[in-house]
Design a protein around this motif. Structure first.
Motif, mmCIF file in Angstrom:
data_model
loop_
_atom_site.group_PDB
_atom_site.id
_atom_site.type_symbol
_atom_site.label_atom_id
_atom_site.label_comp_id
_atom_site.label_asym_id
_atom_site.label_seq_id
_atom_site.Cartn_x
_atom_site.Cartn_y
_atom_site.Cartn_z
ATOM 1 N N GLY A 121 15.335 6.664 3.336
ATOM 2 C CA GLY A 121 15.753 7.314 3.247
ATOM 3 C C GLY A 121 15.510 8.376 1.578
ATOM 4 O O GLY A 121 15.686 7.126 1.098
ATOM 5 N N TYR A 122 15.042 8.744 0.880
ATOM 6 C CA TYR A 122 14.939 9.364 -0.217
ATOM 7 C C TYR A 122 16.440 9.539 -1.032
ATOM 8 O O TYR A 122 17.210 10.256 -0.105
ATOM 9 N N PRO A 123 16.414 9.922 -1.827
ATOM 10 C CA PRO A 123 15.723 9.219 -3.631
ATOM 11 C C PRO A 123 15.489 7.609 -3.513
ATOM 12 O O PRO A 123 16.778 7.066 -2.471
ATOM 13 N N ILE A 124 13.902 7.176 -4.037
ATOM 14 C CA ILE A 124 14.766 5.642 -3.633
ATOM 15 C C ILE A 124 13.469 5.564 -5.124
ATOM 16 O O ILE A 124 12.892 6.179 -5.838
ATOM 17 N N SER B 81 1.159 -1.108 0.022
ATOM 18 C CA SER B 81 0.406 -0.333 -0.094
ATOM 19 C C SER B 81 1.139 1.591 -0.002
ATOM 20 O O SER B 81 2.128 1.564 0.760
ATOM 21 N N VAL B 82 0.032 2.445 -0.409
ATOM 22 C CA VAL B 82 0.714 3.342 -0.515
ATOM 23 C C VAL B 82 1.425 4.200 1.303
ATOM 24 O O VAL B 82 2.203 4.169 1.211
ATOM 25 N N GLU B 83 0.728 3.418 1.746
ATOM 26 C CA GLU B 83 1.500 3.716 3.558
ATOM 27 C C GLU B 83 2.438 2.884 3.477
ATOM 28 O O GLU B 83 2.975 3.533 4.394
ATOM 29 N N GLN B 84 2.390 1.567 3.639
ATOM 30 C CA GLN B 84 3.451 1.257 3.910
ATOM 31 C C GLN B 84 4.480 1.170 3.156
ATOM 32 O O GLN B 84 5.942 1.230 3.662
ATOM 33 N N GLY B 85 4.333 1.717 1.981
ATOM 34 C CA GLY B 85 5.641 2.298 0.979
ATOM 35 C C GLY B 85 6.038 3.582 1.866
ATOM 36 O O GLY B 85 7.705 3.826 1.591
ATOM 37 N N GLU C 94 13.752 0.399 -4.549
ATOM 38 C CA GLU C 94 14.763 0.368 -3.714
ATOM 39 C C GLU C 94 15.232 1.831 -3.706
ATOM 40 O O GLU C 94 15.062 2.483 -4.220
ATOM 41 N N LYS C 95 16.472 2.193 -2.304
ATOM 42 C CA LYS C 95 17.098 3.451 -2.917
ATOM 43 C C LYS C 95 17.915 3.594 -3.907
ATOM 44 O O LYS C 95 18.192 2.306 -4.665
ATOM 45 N N PHE C 96 17.628 4.568 -4.816
ATOM 46 C CA PHE C 96 17.759 5.385 -5.670
ATOM 47 C C PHE C 96 20.011 5.884 -5.524
ATOM 48 O O PHE C 96 20.029 6.302 -5.059
ATOM 49 N N ILE C 97 19.902 5.076 -6.854
ATOM 50 C CA ILE C 97 21.973 5.004 -6.540
ATOM 51 C C ILE C 97 21.604 5.911 -7.763
ATOM 52 O O ILE C 97 21.338 5.482 -8.083
ATOM 53 N N TRP D 94 11.921 11.666 -5.040
ATOM 54 C CA TRP D 94 12.379 12.235 -4.666
ATOM 55 C C TRP D 94 12.143 13.145 -3.120
ATOM 56 O O TRP D 94 13.348 12.754 -2.588
ATOM 57 N N GLU D 95 11.280 12.980 -3.005
ATOM 58 C CA GLU D 95 10.783 13.677 -1.714
ATOM 59 C C GLU D 95 9.114 12.871 -1.378
ATOM 60 O O GLU D 95 8.488 12.160 -2.598
ATOM 61 N N ALA D 96 8.617 12.780 -0.429
ATOM 62 C CA ALA D 96 7.908 11.579 0.296
ATOM 63 C C ALA D 96 5.926 12.842 -0.098
ATOM 64 O O ALA D 96 4.930 11.492 -0.286
ATOM 65 N N GLU D 97 6.207 14.342 -0.874
ATOM 66 C CA GLU D 97 5.062 14.633 -1.549
ATOM 67 C C GLU D 97 4.679 14.557 -2.843
ATOM 68 O O GLU D 97 3.010 13.710 -2.904
#
Ligand code: MV4
Length: 450
Positions: free
Chosen positions: A152-155, A140-144, A200-203, A172-175
């Motif tokens: 930690g962003y970016p993801i 879900s969005v909430e879990q995501g 995933e964490k964005f590399i 890039w951010e929660a919004e």
């Protein structure tokens, strides 16, 4: 050994496979669509069967027609090449049911690596480094949002059925999470009929470095060093090379070990590729495994001096691998020559090749199915040739590539040769200073006057 192999493919790879079969004394069957009637794979195979109209769906992807061609020609194995059915587990399974050897891994292996979450879980168990991220599917969005906050962003959101960039979204951010989440799900559902998403964490600024592996039916897996495939445009590779200019002996040792661990964890049989992302600190992470022969395999063939299709056919026939891990001793670069206009957003440029002269000479290899007078059909992939150069050093290899690119004469269609000529001159490319984002800021005058 096989008596007769049906090649379920077209273009340069079909011809490439026929050549090796001839050298091995194996008979060949070509299948072709009406659009490929004049293609060289049809001419050079021992037998050829027309399997339908131009549309891939009605020809190269039409399983009943391929199976009928197998039946009437009495072939005992199918080589799928790349693309089309090469990573279709159901097709591989059907081959087995028909008593036909699918030249490639088992359906189970294809399935396991085709589902990205399962592949990742398998690699974690095997001790192969993976990109930090969600523990499987996100529900879900909430879990995501919670997982993203933790990592930690970016993801990056990825489709478990994906690969090659489809259904992928950077956040890039929660919004912006919810919006990107909805888009990724929608795209995944439309493309794969599977909307399973993981995080995933964005590399940032990664290199794409892949290891060629080969496994036999007796549990042995070796690696054949790496290829750097960071020069890509919209997830389409344009240039590949071996060794990677970013590689060190120490890193190759560690990545090679990981690649072998990856292969062994599924008892891998056949030729395969372990794709890694490598960050600027030389941390590497498993990304995907490709369970087929790849377009860029000649780069590896040139530096290790072995025929990979021959090795692939031998292990498919049950023969053991005799070699060990190979290290590159030469440098090789491949430029993909596509019938596309590099000054018009790489728009496909099918048509008649009014004249054609390909590069030749020492250290130059051209894999192609085209000839003067050939018509490049609009229905398939636009790659018309692969130019592979080999030399002692990277610098000499680039010089040779420039000479070879300049020697090509192709009239009648636009090609990507001018793009490659500009790339070979670029200071950063020449310095080995590039990552997967390189082409986003590469200016070769492609937008002049626009
Ligand atoms: C990534 C990434 C950064 N971080 N995953 C693109 C295709 C698909 N196979 C995976 N891809 C990426 N995954 C994380 N966690 C950046 C890419 C990526 C990429 C990878 C390889 C080659 C070219 C690329 C271009 C854009 C993004």
């Amino acid at each position: 050994m096989f008596n007769k192999i049906l090649i379920a493919n077209r273009g340069e790879i079909a011809l490439r496979i026929i050549r090796t079969c001839k050298e091995m004394g194996i008979k060949t069957v070509a299948v072709y669509s009406t659009a490929d009637k004049e293609s060289l794979h049809v001419r050079f195979a021992d037998e050829a069967v027309c399997i339908g109209p131009p549309s891939s769906m009605e020809s190269y992807l039409n399983i009943p027609k391929i199976m009928a061609a197998v039946e009437i020609t009495n072939a005992d194995a199918i080589h799928p090449g790349y693309g089309f059915h090469s990573e279709n587990a159901d097709f591989a399974e059907m081959c087995t049911e028909y008593g036909i050897k699918f030249i490639g891994p088992t359906p189970e292996m294809i399935r396991k690596m085709g589902d990205k979450i399962t592949a990742k879980e398998t690699m974690i168990k095997a001790g192969v480094p993976v990109i930090p991220g969600s523990d499987g599917l996100v529900e879900s969005v909430e879990q995501g949002l919670e997982i993203a906050k933790e990592i930690g962003y970016p993801i990056i959101l990825k489709a478990t059925a994906g690969g090659g960039g489809k259904g992928m979204r950077i956040v890039w951010e929660a919004e912006e999470f919810e919006n990107q989440w909805n888009q990724a799900r929608q795209e995944a559902k439309a493309s794969f009929s599977n909307d399973g998403i993981y995080i995933e964490k964005f590399i940032e600024e990664p290199r794409h470095i892949e290891f060629q592996v080969i496994g036999d039916q007796h549990g042995k897996v070796v690696h054949l060093s790496e290829r750097d495939c960071s020069i890509q445009r919209r997830h389409q590779k344009l240039v590949e090379e071996c060794p990677s200019p970013f590689m060190t002996d120490e890193l190759r040792e560690r990545m090679g070990d990981a690649a072998i661990k990856a292969g062994k964890s599924i008892n891998y049989e056949g030729v395969g590729t372990i794709e890694f992302l490598v960050d600027k600190h030389r941390n590497f992470y498993f990304m995907e495994m490709n369970t087929r022969i790849q377009v860029e395999h000649p780069v590896t063939e040139e530096v290790i001096d072995h025929d990979l299709i021959k090795e692939q056919i031998k292990v498919a026939a049950g023969l053991p691998i005799t070699g060990k891990n190979y290290m590159p001793t030469m440098h090789a670069i491949e430029c993909r020559i596509n019938a596309e206009d590099p000054f018009n957003n790489f728009r496909p440029s099918p048509g008649v090749l009014r004249s054609l002269h390909t590069a030749k000479g020492h250290g130059v290899r051209v894999d192609t199915h085209v000839y003067a007078g050939y018509t490049v059909p609009p229905y398939y992939d636009s790659m018309i040739a692969k130019l592979i150069c080999k030399a002692q050093t990277r610098e000499e290899c680039i010089t040779k590539m420039q000479r070879a690119l300049d020697e090509f004469i192709i009239e009648g269609v636009k090609t990507t040769i001018p793009f490659h000529q500009a790339l070979m001159k670029d200071e950063n490319f020449r310095a080995g200073n590039f990552d997967t984002g390189f082409l986003n800021n590469f200016d070769y005058g492609q937008n002049e006057g626009k």
